[in-house]
Design an enzyme around this catalytic site. Sequence first.
Site, mmCIF file in Angstrom:
data_model
loop_
_atom_site.group_PDB
_atom_site.id
_atom_site.type_symbol
_atom_site.label_atom_id
_atom_site.label_comp_id
_atom_site.label_asym_id
_atom_site.label_seq_id
_atom_site.Cartn_x
_atom_site.Cartn_y
_atom_site.Cartn_z
ATOM 1 N N HIS A 55 0.835 -1.220 0.000
ATOM 2 C CA HIS A 55 0.000 0.000 0.000
ATOM 3 C C HIS A 55 0.867 1.267 0.000
ATOM 4 O O HIS A 55 0.533 2.254 0.653
ATOM 5 C CB HIS A 55 -0.940 0.031 1.212
ATOM 6 C CG HIS A 55 -1.940 -1.084 1.235
ATOM 7 N ND1 HIS A 55 -3.241 -0.931 0.821
ATOM 8 C CD2 HIS A 55 -1.816 -2.379 1.625
ATOM 9 C CE1 HIS A 55 -3.882 -2.090 0.967
ATOM 10 N NE2 HIS A 55 -3.036 -2.985 1.445
ATOM 11 N N ASN A 133 -10.549 -2.953 2.590
ATOM 12 C CA ASN A 133 -10.300 -2.826 1.154
ATOM 13 C C ASN A 133 -11.607 -2.621 0.400
ATOM 14 O O ASN A 133 -12.685 -2.537 0.997
ATOM 15 C CB ASN A 133 -9.481 -4.021 0.621
ATOM 16 C CG ASN A 133 -10.289 -5.316 0.531
ATOM 17 O OD1 ASN A 133 -11.522 -5.314 0.482
ATOM 18 N ND2 ASN A 133 -9.601 -6.436 0.498
ATOM 19 N N TYR A 343 1.086 -4.359 11.695
ATOM 20 C CA TYR A 343 0.977 -2.929 11.385
ATOM 21 C C TYR A 343 1.856 -2.078 12.301
ATOM 22 O O TYR A 343 2.686 -1.295 11.846
ATOM 23 C CB TYR A 343 -0.485 -2.470 11.446
ATOM 24 C CG TYR A 343 -1.284 -2.989 10.274
ATOM 25 C CD1 TYR A 343 -1.567 -2.179 9.191
ATOM 26 C CD2 TYR A 343 -1.727 -4.297 10.224
ATOM 27 C CE1 TYR A 343 -2.273 -2.651 8.095
ATOM 28 C CE2 TYR A 343 -2.428 -4.787 9.141
ATOM 29 C CZ TYR A 343 -2.701 -3.962 8.077
ATOM 30 O OH TYR A 343 -3.384 -4.443 6.993
#
Length: 545
Positions: A55, A133, A343
Amino acid sequence: MSDDRTLTNRQGHPVHDNQNQRTIGDRGPATLENYQFLEKISHFDCERIPERVVHARGFTAYGTFEAYGKVGDEPIAKFTRAKLFQEAGKQTDIAIRFSTVAGGRDSSEAARDPRGFAVKFYTEDGNWDLVGNNLGVFFIRDAIKFPDFIHSQKPDPVTFRQEAWRQLDFISQSPESLHMVMLLYSPRGIPASYRHQQGFGVNTYKWINEAGESLLVKYHWIPKQPVRSWTAADAAAVQGDDLGAHSKDLYEAIEAGDYPQWELQVQIMSDDEHPELDFDPLDDTKVWPEQDFPKMAVGNMTLNRNVDNVFAENEQIAFGTGVLVDGLDFSDDKMLVGRTFSYSDTQRYRVGPNYLQLPVNQAKNAKVATNQRDGQMAYSVDGTGENPHVNYEPSVQGGLVEAGGPGHDEVGPEINGRLTRKRIARTNDYKQAAERYLLSEDWEKDDLVANLGGDIATVPRHIQERMMWHMYMIDDELGNRISEITGITADDVRDLGPLATQTLTEDELARAANLGKNGPREVPDVMTHCVPNERDVQAGEAVTA
Ligand code: HEM
């Protein structure tokens, strides 16, 4: 010139000459003690931080989320105690980052790729990130596969090209990807803009109510704008001219006051294994059929402000699936746990251990009081309590005290089990992939067949054969149409049988034995989770002109 426009260095010294280095004599040599020059050039040398491992290209905007205060006709408090949802009309500040997945920071926004749809809610209880998404499902159902999957999608380590054979090699051995593949190779794999697409939380989360009762929940963002997509040809035409068409579209719409909106809808089910379903509710390669689990609206999001600085607010913004507020929780979805580690781990590396001190990541509408101290780039000390000497807990000297609350984490059903590496049992990898194909409109099917067939036709023969076997396992019509492109028929691949890693149901085994001769499948009459999709007229005209 007025004082407030005077250029300085970061030490606050005025810069009297920003065009010429200090030299001995008119023609040099340059001196090395020239702090002003050194600061300027070395800051420049450090301007880039590592791009996101996935991303990397994205665009951020801000807005507001407004709650409806109920789910259907019932007060939402019955289902979740999360404060941001409770009162009708309650507004919460949000930031959103849309993105593509596989390409680098300057790659094309017209690429065939899922789009990231990550929303940060700055709530009074701290931040909530919903990192989703635009396609509603994912390629894999266990986080341990993610690095392999992404390696197969990213450029080849030798040629540095995204290679269809590497992508399809992985997919052919990972049939759980096929539902996502049906979406990705269709026009939904190239949205016409960030505004004209749906968003989904994808993974299964939990809601917790006041009584500590839990429910499983899936999130959907339904755009007020129509869903629009590009065919491969449409995208090629746009991309030839502009690699950043999506960012441009979003930025210009917001600048013009044409604020995009999405309604947040949820599907809920009781917090158990649901043995009656032919899929596991914790499997992110599956959607929950709308006939059985209707979508219910809980609020509306409006985007109304662009960033002031792309680096500070788009490069450094950091989302994570572990960022939840009271009333929202994780499920045991095996992707979600892995994501939750990944993350913040990457953000400590990518941005630095104090990434949460940056304005865009701060919990700006909540009180922040930690005993975390120091680390690279620490610039603020939060929450010293009454006594700045006490950066530990417990203490009787006026430091911070824990919030407490009995049984705060005691929610949901009791879990018992042995340590194991068992897979999710109800794989059922072909049924929803087939429904997705069969419920597509003709123009979407045509584009999917051309794109996927075109790619399959280019890869080594043994990958082609396995992909053709999967295509026929999904649906005879799909298999036959792709067979016309690849020249490989059901008869050629029937004897392959299932992969050694697959455990097929009896129905699937019968289908495999009869490959290519199974006839039409039964299809539900509603689109499962996707709202209708139209071809973007503007791009279409550009291509046909
Ligand atoms: C186990 C599977 C997954 C892992 C390990 C993973 C890991 C990551 C990592 C490391 C990043 C970069 C974060 C950063 O640098 O700030 C990222 C970004 C992202 N991921 Fe995942 N991911 C997974 C699955 C998914 C799934 C299923 C979705 C969609 C539902 C998703 C959506 C996103 C989005 C939207 C971003 C970009 C966030 C932003 O705009 O900053 N990921 N992921």
